[in-house]
Scaffold this motif. Structure first.
Motif, short mmCIF file in Angstrom:
data_model
loop_
_atom_site.label_atom_id
_atom_site.label_comp_id
_atom_site.label_asym_id
_atom_site.label_seq_id
_atom_site.Cartn_x
_atom_site.Cartn_y
_atom_site.Cartn_z
N SER A 65 0.83 -1.20 0.00
CA SER A 65 0.00 0.00 0.00
C SER A 65 0.87 1.25 0.00
O SER A 65 2.08 1.19 0.23
CB SER A 65 -0.92 0.00 1.23
N ASP A 66 0.21 2.38 -0.25
CA ASP A 66 0.90 3.66 -0.25
C ASP A 66 0.86 4.34 1.11
O ASP A 66 1.62 5.29 1.36
CB ASP A 66 0.26 4.60 -1.28
N ALA A 67 -0.02 3.88 1.98
CA ALA A 67 -0.18 4.49 3.30
C ALA A 67 -0.88 3.50 4.21
O ALA A 67 -1.57 2.59 3.75
CB ALA A 67 -0.98 5.79 3.21
N VAL A 68 -0.70 3.70 5.51
CA VAL A 68 -1.34 2.85 6.52
C VAL A 68 -2.06 3.72 7.53
O VAL A 68 -1.50 4.72 8.01
CB VAL A 68 -0.30 1.98 7.27
N ILE A 69 -3.31 3.36 7.84
CA ILE A 69 -4.04 3.96 8.95
C ILE A 69 -4.30 2.85 9.95
O ILE A 69 -4.99 1.88 9.65
CB ILE A 69 -5.36 4.62 8.50
N HIS A 70 -3.76 3.01 11.14
CA HIS A 70 -3.86 1.97 12.17
C HIS A 70 -4.89 2.38 13.21
O HIS A 70 -4.62 3.20 14.09
CB HIS A 70 -2.49 1.74 12.81
N LEU A 71 -6.08 1.79 13.12
CA LEU A 71 -7.18 2.07 14.03
C LEU A 71 -7.38 0.99 15.09
O LEU A 71 -7.84 1.27 16.19
CB LEU A 71 -8.50 2.19 13.24
N ALA A 72 -7.07 -0.25 14.73
CA ALA A 72 -7.44 -1.39 15.59
C ALA A 72 -6.67 -1.36 16.91
O ALA A 72 -5.53 -0.93 16.98
CB ALA A 72 -7.18 -2.69 14.85
N PHE A 73 -7.34 -1.87 17.94
CA PHE A 73 -6.74 -1.98 19.27
C PHE A 73 -7.44 -3.14 19.97
O PHE A 73 -8.61 -3.43 19.69
CB PHE A 73 -6.94 -0.69 20.06
N ALA A 107 3.00 7.29 4.39
CA ALA A 107 2.31 7.78 5.58
C ALA A 107 1.91 6.62 6.49
O ALA A 107 1.43 5.59 6.03
CB ALA A 107 1.07 8.57 5.18
N LEU A 108 2.13 6.82 7.79
CA LEU A 108 1.63 5.91 8.82
C LEU A 108 0.87 6.76 9.83
O LEU A 108 1.45 7.60 10.50
CB LEU A 108 2.78 5.18 9.52
N ILE A 109 -0.44 6.53 9.90
CA ILE A 109 -1.29 7.28 10.80
C ILE A 109 -1.68 6.37 11.96
O ILE A 109 -2.36 5.36 11.77
CB ILE A 109 -2.57 7.80 10.10
N GLY A 110 -1.22 6.71 13.15
CA GLY A 110 -1.55 5.93 14.34
C GLY A 110 -2.72 6.54 15.10
O GLY A 110 -3.28 7.56 14.70
N THR A 111 -3.07 5.90 16.20
CA THR A 111 -4.22 6.33 17.00
C THR A 111 -3.86 6.34 18.48
O THR A 111 -3.19 5.44 18.97
CB THR A 111 -5.41 5.38 16.77
N VAL A 149 9.57 7.93 7.89
CA VAL A 149 8.22 7.73 7.38
C VAL A 149 7.46 9.03 7.66
O VAL A 149 7.89 9.86 8.46
CB VAL A 149 7.48 6.56 8.06
N ARG A 150 6.35 9.22 6.98
CA ARG A 150 5.52 10.40 7.26
C ARG A 150 4.50 10.00 8.32
O ARG A 150 3.34 9.73 8.04
CB ARG A 150 4.84 10.90 5.98
N ARG A 203 -13.16 12.13 8.73
CA ARG A 203 -12.61 13.17 7.85
C ARG A 203 -11.20 13.56 8.27
O ARG A 203 -10.33 13.81 7.42
CB ARG A 203 -13.52 14.40 7.85
N LEU A 204 -10.95 13.60 9.57
CA LEU A 204 -9.61 13.97 10.03
C LEU A 204 -8.59 12.90 9.64
O LEU A 204 -7.47 13.23 9.22
CB LEU A 204 -9.61 14.18 11.54
N TYR A 205 -8.93 11.63 9.78
CA TYR A 205 -8.02 10.57 9.34
C TYR A 205 -7.71 10.71 7.85
O TYR A 205 -6.56 10.51 7.42
CB TYR A 205 -8.61 9.20 9.63
N ARG A 206 -8.72 11.00 7.05
CA ARG A 206 -8.46 11.16 5.61
C ARG A 206 -7.51 12.32 5.35
O ARG A 206 -6.55 12.19 4.58
CB ARG A 206 -9.77 11.39 4.84
N LEU A 207 -7.76 13.46 5.98
CA LEU A 207 -6.86 14.60 5.81
C LEU A 207 -5.45 14.27 6.28
O LEU A 207 -4.46 14.69 5.67
CB LEU A 207 -7.41 15.81 6.58
N ALA A 208 -5.36 13.49 7.35
CA ALA A 208 -4.04 13.12 7.86
C ALA A 208 -3.27 12.29 6.86
O ALA A 208 -2.08 12.52 6.62
CB ALA A 208 -4.19 12.35 9.17
N VAL A 209 -3.92 11.31 6.26
CA VAL A 209 -3.22 10.44 5.32
C VAL A 209 -2.86 11.19 4.05
O VAL A 209 -1.85 10.89 3.39
CB VAL A 209 -4.05 9.17 5.01
N GLU A 210 -3.64 12.21 3.72
CA GLU A 210 -3.37 12.98 2.51
C GLU A 210 -2.29 14.03 2.69
O GLU A 210 -1.46 14.23 1.78
CB GLU A 210 -4.66 13.66 2.03
#
Length: 299
Positions: A65-73, A107-111, A149-150, A203-210
């Motif tokens: 993938s081009d980016a990761v959003i990590h939501l799971a816990f 991009a790696l977006i954590g939570t 990483v971003r 929406r914030l997660y989307r903006l973050a990954v972008e």
């Protein structure tokens, strides 16, 4: 972008997947079961079977993938009393993603959560540093300190609310009040939680990954402070049960898995997040959502 999302079939993930797809991104969602995979695919995304213990599978999802959003816990472990164990598992996942994405600039977006700011004595801003010794602090700091990483972290309030919220803190408080016949708040009930709507968080997660810059801390907060007494009063009125203060020594018996959280005071600002990404919450507030009534339907 092709975005790999953990927790894609969960509360926030079920709003995030369509948000990303509408913006033109491709989505691969991690699914723990065939049922979860079916829900992800019904939204138009691709499902990858696996869980948070499958580090090789997570690395594969990130690599492709081009980016990761990590939501799971591992919320089940947290509610069972092993918050540290769940946090340790989260750190292992974050380190696996960082190892895989190292040097790619992806991009790696954590939570994380705003209750990490409890007891500061002031309204928390995006400049706060959370100790790595705190349960989720190590994972948060590993992401924002990474330079190859971003990486950025979205910090969720304890009350991310909407009709999609069926297993979060508010549903637990409602079920507790229904089962015990009383809606309680700790002490004088003046301790404050921040709040935000599920769709605004997506929406914030989307903006973050972008476009979030490396090392950004982003607060998904629409309301800086809602008191526990205000929350308890609406729940009591909607269920037609008494509203009462409960002393600290009875909190564990009454609140169960939320006992170590209900008394925390953690007002949180999102001013810098709004300025940085142009994010502006527009959905209903927490008390307004509680008044709507969906939290009180037997689900």
């Amino acid at each position: 972008m092709k975005v790999f999302v953990t927790g894609a079939s969960g509360h926030v993930g079920s709003a995030l997947v369509p948000e990303l797809l509408r913006a033109g991104h491709q989505v691969v969602g991690l699914a723990r079961s065939e049922a979860s995979a079916a829900r992800i695919e019904a939204q138009g995304a691709v499902a990858q079977l696996g869980d948070l213990d499958d580090l090789d599978g997570l690395r594969k999802g990130a690599a492709e993938s081009d980016a990761v959003i990590h939501l799971a816990f591992k919320h089940d472990e947290m509610y069972a009393g092993d918050y540290q164990g769940a946090a340790d598992a989260d750190l292992a996942v974050v380190q696996a993603f960082l190892d895989e994405l190292s040097g790619t600039g992806k991009a790696l977006i954590g939570t994380s959560g705003t209750l990490s700011y409890s007891g500061l004595g002031h309204t928390a801003t995006e400049d706060e540093r959370v100790p790595s010794e705190s349960p989720r602090g190590a994972a948060r700091n590993a992401i924002i300190d990474a330079t190859d990483v971003r990486g950025s972290v979205v910090v969720l309030p304890p009350t991310v609310h909407s009709a999609l919220d069926t297993a979060g803190f508010i549903p637990i408080l409602v079920r507790t009040a229904r089962a015990t016949g009383v809606s309680c708040y700790p002490g004088d009930g003046k301790n404050r939680w921040s709040a935000g709507h599920t769709l605004d968080a997506a929406r914030l997660y989307r903006l973050a990954v972008e476009k979030a810059p490396t090392g950004a801390i982003l607060h998904a907060v629409a309301e800086e402070a809602v008191t526990m007494r205000e929350i308890a009063e609406v729940i009591g009125r909607k269920l037609n049960v008494p509203v009462e203060s409960i002393p600290a020594e009875r909190a564990q018996d009454h609140f169960g898995p939320l006992a170590f959280m209900v008394g925390r005071d953690a007002p949180t600002s999102s001013t810098k997040t709004r300025e940085l990404l142009g994010w502006e919450p527009k959905e209903p507030g927490l008390l307004e959502d509680l008044e709507t009534g969906f939290y009180f339907e037997q689900r």
